[in-house]
Design a protein around this motif. Structure first.
Motif, PDB file in Angstrom:
ATOM      1  N   LYS A 126       0.538  55.894  19.321  1.00  0.00           N
ATOM      2  CA  LYS A 126       0.503  55.875  20.782  1.00  0.00           C
ATOM      3  C   LYS A 126       1.622  54.991  21.319  1.00  0.00           C
ATOM      4  O   LYS A 126       1.906  53.926  20.765  1.00  0.00           O
ATOM      5  CB  LYS A 126      -0.849  55.350  21.276  1.00  0.00           C
ATOM      6  N   ARG A 127       2.239  55.440  22.393  1.00  0.00           N
ATOM      7  CA  ARG A 127       3.324  54.673  23.012  1.00  0.00           C
ATOM      8  C   ARG A 127       2.821  53.287  23.396  1.00  0.00           C
ATOM      9  O   ARG A 127       1.721  53.136  23.932  1.00  0.00           O
ATOM     10  CB  ARG A 127       3.842  55.409  24.246  1.00  0.00           C
ATOM     11  N   SER A 128       3.633  52.272  23.123  1.00  0.00           N
ATOM     12  CA  SER A 128       3.210  50.895  23.338  1.00  0.00           C
ATOM     13  C   SER A 128       4.292  50.107  24.055  1.00  0.00           C
ATOM     14  O   SER A 128       5.490  50.350  23.869  1.00  0.00           O
ATOM     15  CB  SER A 128       2.888  50.210  22.002  1.00  0.00           C
ATOM     16  N   LEU A 129       3.861  49.132  24.848  1.00  0.00           N
ATOM     17  CA  LEU A 129       4.752  48.166  25.469  1.00  0.00           C
ATOM     18  C   LEU A 129       4.421  46.792  24.898  1.00  0.00           C
ATOM     19  O   LEU A 129       3.261  46.381  24.917  1.00  0.00           O
ATOM     20  CB  LEU A 129       4.576  48.158  26.996  1.00  0.00           C
ATOM     21  N   TRP A 130       5.435  46.104  24.392  1.00  0.00           N
ATOM     22  CA  TRP A 130       5.220  44.780  23.794  1.00  0.00           C
ATOM     23  C   TRP A 130       5.991  43.727  24.571  1.00  0.00           C
ATOM     24  O   TRP A 130       7.201  43.838  24.750  1.00  0.00           O
ATOM     25  CB  TRP A 130       5.699  44.758  22.341  1.00  0.00           C
ATOM     26  N   THR A 131       5.285  42.703  25.026  1.00  0.00           N
ATOM     27  CA  THR A 131       5.931  41.551  25.635  1.00  0.00           C
ATOM     28  C   THR A 131       6.548  40.679  24.542  1.00  0.00           C
ATOM     29  O   THR A 131       6.355  40.919  23.338  1.00  0.00           O
ATOM     30  CB  THR A 131       4.920  40.728  26.431  1.00  0.00           C
ATOM     31  N   SER A 132       7.260  39.647  24.943  1.00  0.00           N
ATOM     32  CA  SER A 132       7.837  38.732  23.950  1.00  0.00           C
ATOM     33  C   SER A 132       6.738  38.051  23.140  1.00  0.00           C
ATOM     34  O   SER A 132       6.893  37.818  21.935  1.00  0.00           O
ATOM     35  CB  SER A 132       8.725  37.694  24.634  1.00  0.00           C
ATOM     36  N   ASP A 133       5.610  37.730  23.775  1.00  0.00           N
ATOM     37  CA  ASP A 133       4.483  37.149  23.046  1.00  0.00           C
ATOM     38  C   ASP A 133       3.929  38.149  22.022  1.00  0.00           C
ATOM     39  O   ASP A 133       3.614  37.785  20.893  1.00  0.00           O
ATOM     40  CB  ASP A 133       3.372  36.738  24.008  1.00  0.00           C
TER      41      ASP A 133
END
Length: 294
Positions: A126-133
């Motif tokens: 599944k498409r994911s968005l990852w922050t720097s954390d």
């Protein structure tokens, strides 16, 4: 989740008890480094007596990628065919007694709890968005898992003992490591496919001087739709490791210089068959020694 970057050392009161405990850990790690742990198996992270059952891949994956069928497990720790292992078993049940109960039930357990919500969507394609954390947590999880695989397959892991100790102490990969994230081609047809491949590593310096073979290591770790490429070295100097080869659109660096926000998956797919292409010069990895005065 902590802020991405170099973590501060764990606080210690400077007491004699703290100093004695630290000295004991160092002594045990020294035994591990010299191979004198035969009479008593010691934790690869802290040097305490081992015995706790650590899953090579975490048990929570049984719920993320449920399967009642036996699948092919694949581990390869070198280029020699004799170092390759394949076996069939229901997924995510392999373990090894290479860590102590303290590490397994405290910082390693905390890391798994933090990593699951970050990794789960990507593992399930599944498409994911990852922050720097998120990237820092994912990189730490991948690096820890790489170390566990290394230590479970051989008494002489390519990663130096200092990398194990640093990961435990700071809950982050050491300065001598870099981590990239990618997708996993084989999981398109086999959703629970998992792979660990390890290679000795050479890097091309920016001045074209080739560093000798074996100064570092490269690991490819894939779980479901998600993969990681982990690079570590033994140089004492602070260096920057970058990748700019033909697979640069298949890999996104998440440690130590992760972007503020990344979108997974990358444009191109990654697979274990590409590891030998990128593990040796001119594979695309390069290093630059950083000026300590900057």
């Amino acid at each position: 989740m902590g802020v991405v970057g170099r973590a501060a050392p764990l606080s210690g009161g400077g007491s004699s008890e703290h100093a004695a405990a630290a000295a004991t850990r160092l002594s045990r790690l020294a035994l591990l480094a010299t191979g004198h742990e035969a009479l008593e198996r010691l934790c690869v992270f802290c040097g305490a007596p081992a015995g706790s059952h650590e899953h090579l891949l975490p048990k929570w994956l049984q719920k993320v990628l449920p399967s009642a069928e036996k699948v092919t497990h694949f581990v390869e720790i070198g280029r020699d065919p004799s170092e390759r292992r394949e076996w069939h078993r229901r997924p995510f049940r392999e373990g090894s007694r290479i860590v102590c109960d303290g590490c397994n039930t405290h910082w390693m357990s905390d890391l798994e709890k933090a990593a699951r919500p970050v990794l789960e969507d990507a593992i399930q394609h599944k498409r994911s968005l990852w922050t720097s954390d998120d990237q820092a947590v994912a990189a730490t999880w991948a690096f820890k898992t790489c170390l566990v695989f290394q230590a479970s397959q051989t008494d002489r892991p390519l990663a130096p003992r200092a990398h194990f100790a640093h990961t435990r102490e700071y809950r982050r990969p050491p300065p001598q490591a870099a981590v990239w994230v990618g997708s996993h081609f084989r999981a398109r047809d086999d959703p629970v496919n998992s792979v660990f491949v390890q290679r000795p590593l050479s890097l091309q310096e920016v001045d074209s001087e080739v560093v000798r073979d074996g100064f570092g290591y490269l690991c490819f770790l894939a779980v479901g739709g998600l993969s990681f490429v982990i690079v570590g070295h033994r140089l004492r100097q602070e260096v920057e490791i970058k990748y700019s080869g033909s697979f640069d659109q298949a890999l996104i660096q998440v440690w130590p210089d992760g972007e503020g926000l990344i979108v997974w998956p990358p444009y191109l797919m990654m697979d274990r068959d590409f590891i030998d292409v990128i593990a040796l010069p001119p594979g695309g990895f390069s290093l630059r020694r950083l000026d300590p005065n900057l």
